[in-house]
Design an enzyme around this catalytic site. Sequence first.
Site, PDB file in Angstrom:
ATOM      1  N   ASP A  24       0.857  -1.193   0.000  1.00 12.89           N
ATOM      2  CA  ASP A  24       0.000   0.000   0.000  1.00 12.89           C
ATOM      3  C   ASP A  24       0.893   1.242   0.000  1.00 12.89           C
ATOM      4  O   ASP A  24       1.631   1.462   0.958  1.00 12.89           O
ATOM      5  CB  ASP A  24      -0.884  -0.060   1.264  1.00 12.89           C
ATOM      6  CG  ASP A  24      -1.616   1.240   1.529  1.00 12.89           C
ATOM      7  OD1 ASP A  24      -1.802   2.024   0.572  1.00 12.89           O
ATOM      8  OD2 ASP A  24      -2.005   1.465   2.696  1.00 12.89           O
ATOM      9  N   ASP A  32      -1.826  -1.215  -3.746  1.00  9.80           N
ATOM     10  CA  ASP A  32      -2.093  -0.475  -4.978  1.00  9.80           C
ATOM     11  C   ASP A  32      -0.921  -0.608  -5.950  1.00  9.80           C
ATOM     12  O   ASP A  32       0.113  -1.199  -5.623  1.00  9.80           O
ATOM     13  CB  ASP A  32      -2.390   0.997  -4.660  1.00  9.80           C
ATOM     14  CG  ASP A  32      -1.368   1.589  -3.703  1.00  9.80           C
ATOM     15  OD1 ASP A  32      -0.161   1.360  -3.937  1.00  9.80           O
ATOM     16  OD2 ASP A  32      -1.752   2.252  -2.710  1.00  9.80           O
ATOM     17  N   ASP A 101      -5.432 -10.384 -15.499  1.00  4.81           N
ATOM     18  CA  ASP A 101      -6.528 -11.304 -15.215  1.00  4.81           C
ATOM     19  C   ASP A 101      -7.687 -10.940 -16.133  1.00  4.81           C
ATOM     20  O   ASP A 101      -8.134  -9.789 -16.153  1.00  4.81           O
ATOM     21  CB  ASP A 101      -6.944 -11.135 -13.741  1.00  4.81           C
ATOM     22  CG  ASP A 101      -7.272 -12.449 -13.087  1.00  4.81           C
ATOM     23  OD1 ASP A 101      -8.091 -13.193 -13.657  1.00  4.81           O
ATOM     24  OD2 ASP A 101      -6.711 -12.736 -12.006  1.00  4.81           O
ATOM     25  N   GLU A 256      -8.108 -20.668 -16.015  1.00  2.00           N
ATOM     26  CA  GLU A 256      -8.533 -21.255 -14.741  1.00  2.00           C
ATOM     27  C   GLU A 256      -9.738 -22.154 -15.023  1.00  2.00           C
ATOM     28  O   GLU A 256     -10.732 -21.697 -15.589  1.00  2.00           O
ATOM     29  CB  GLU A 256      -8.924 -20.163 -13.746  1.00  2.00           C
ATOM     30  CG  GLU A 256      -9.190 -20.727 -12.363  1.00  2.00           C
ATOM     31  CD  GLU A 256     -10.200 -19.934 -11.548  1.00  2.00           C
ATOM     32  OE1 GLU A 256     -10.205 -20.082 -10.323  1.00  2.00           O
ATOM     33  OE2 GLU A 256     -11.007 -19.176 -12.142  1.00  2.00           O
TER      34      GLU A 256
HETATM   35  C1  NOJ Z   1     -12.152 -17.392  -9.732  1.00  4.49           C
HETATM   36  C2  NOJ Z   1     -11.338 -16.366  -9.030  1.00  4.49           C
HETATM   37  O1  NOJ Z   1     -10.037 -16.851  -8.853  1.00  4.49           O
HETATM   38  C3  NOJ Z   1     -12.063 -16.045  -7.749  1.00  4.49           C
HETATM   39  O2  NOJ Z   1     -11.287 -15.260  -6.883  1.00  4.49           O
HETATM   40  C4  NOJ Z   1     -13.352 -15.389  -8.092  1.00  4.49           C
HETATM   41  O3  NOJ Z   1     -14.113 -15.208  -6.920  1.00  4.49           O
HETATM   42  C5  NOJ Z   1     -14.182 -16.227  -9.071  1.00  4.49           C
HETATM   43  N1  NOJ Z   1     -13.394 -16.805 -10.111  1.00  4.49           N
HETATM   44  C6  NOJ Z   1     -15.231 -15.382  -9.718  1.00  4.49           C
HETATM   45  O4  NOJ Z   1     -14.637 -14.464 -10.608  1.00  4.49           O
END
Ligand code: NOJ
Length: 567
Positions: A24, A32, A101, A256
Amino acid sequence: MSGPDPQDWRRWVVYQIYPRSFADSDGNGVGDLRGILAHVDYLHELGVDVVWLSPVFRSPMDDNGYDISDYQDVDPLFGTLADLDELIAELHARGMKLVLDLVVNHTSDEHPWFIQSRSSRDNPRRDWYWWRDKPTNWESHFFGPAWTRDDTTGQYYLHLFSAKQPDLNWENPEVRQAVYAMMRWWLDRGVDGFRMDVINMISKDTSLPETRPRPGSAYGPAGQYFTSGPRNHEFLQEMYREVFAGRDAHVLTVGEMPGVTIRDAVLFTDPARHELDMVFQFQHVQLDIGANKFDLLPLKLPDLKAAMADWQHGLAGRGWNSLYFGNHDQPRSVSRFGDDSPAHRVASAKTLATVLHLHRGTPYVYQGDELGMANSPFTALADFRDIETLSFYAGAEARGDVDLPALLLAMARMSRDQARTPVQWDASPGAGFTTGTPWLAINPDHTQVNAAVEVGDPGSVFEHYRRLIALRHQDPVVTDGDFELLLPDHPTIWAFLRRTAGAELLVAANFSAEVTALRLPLAASQAGDWAAAPVVLTSLTGETPLQPPPDLKLRPWESVVWRRARS
Ligand code: NOJ
């Protein structure tokens, strides 16, 4: 030995930053981008090649940024677009890359697309989300119904996560093109790749069938209707053509994928199919949980070894593995898979890292794991912040069917908040993370466990990670070698071989606090000259192994790596 090609993405190590908890810079208690900028040299010193940044986009923060209301701007909580540009430049200046992400299974309900979609039944964006007159009985991942009624039009919308995370309708080509345009915009800005959030949920069974409810509940898990669905491969191949094909540099991609099978993962990661580089599978992080993540089961090492080995063999020569023991959704790996007691925390954190990084695939270092950060002593409901944890507790409390004190204990073991406590930079009251009040309590052990004491101390977890990462960069066997598990049934020893035509690594790790003696089951042709092979890494820094292979005697949480050339 000739070193591996630095341009080969398969040799890279990825470091995950969860920005809210990293550093931070302005004293508001939340990490941040300028906080990250202040630690770029630390990442460089560790030696990682790639930084994956959890979401920093504009967001109402219902799920700490995994609910995005503007994909092309930075949330003021984290800084500005200029800060992000600076981070890209500073990483690039040091030879590192940045992966963002990509959260496109859903948006925030405050995203303009959803605001328009919900405004009327005939809005042009109505079909960008899933609207129905009647909900199904699907349960959301954050518990409770996956459909919420919207008063504006009286219809229900689908959200596999919170009601503030409506699912995008990927069947609609306009949605897909909007996502691809946004991705190209980031790549053109200098970003090097994407970690794709729950990307195996974007293709649903469009008939949206009813599912089997959980006993005693109106709702049930419906993963079979949206996990690796009918058009998942088609969508990712289209994304590849529209976004990644023809770019000068390799775009690093990792999907993921909760519930993904090895069979599907081969298809997702076979380079000839042009989908993704690798996926995050979940098999090994579900071995110690039952009906839900707060239903804890004992973890058996042979099961963990088998889960990892199955993926090694399943993807060998076809796809590519990602390797992780922790991330922002999992508790601290040293507390879960190692031993976080004062006597064994350091050795077990190093042993976990050794085993993970020497499997075949891309290792992911979750922030703080390189310091051996452990779970915090959470005891009260007020200690937790995470939407998943708090929703589960609220549901259990409302139903009255769970022993709440026992649930609190389970939450202290498994809550996502355990991964999200601030990174421990030094022993000061704010741990060097903040000068203000941290958004989530700092682990009191930061007076001993912190970067200031570890960087430069040869016996530290940090320096062990540094050596492991350097070993990968120097020795092609780490990236390229075949994998062979030894002693699959041994309850506490994790041992395996990695082999190329030219070299061989032997890894033996004691996953217990007991001195353990054993004879490795090496074939006669291989056994002889291991005794003379040099040790390239050990978790007990400065100690020589008690015995050379194949007769081993491993001290508590001792792990040793031997290397020899093959002729
Ligand atoms: C997977 C992510 O890693 C997690 O942190 C999130 O809550 C869910 N997908 C929803 O986006």
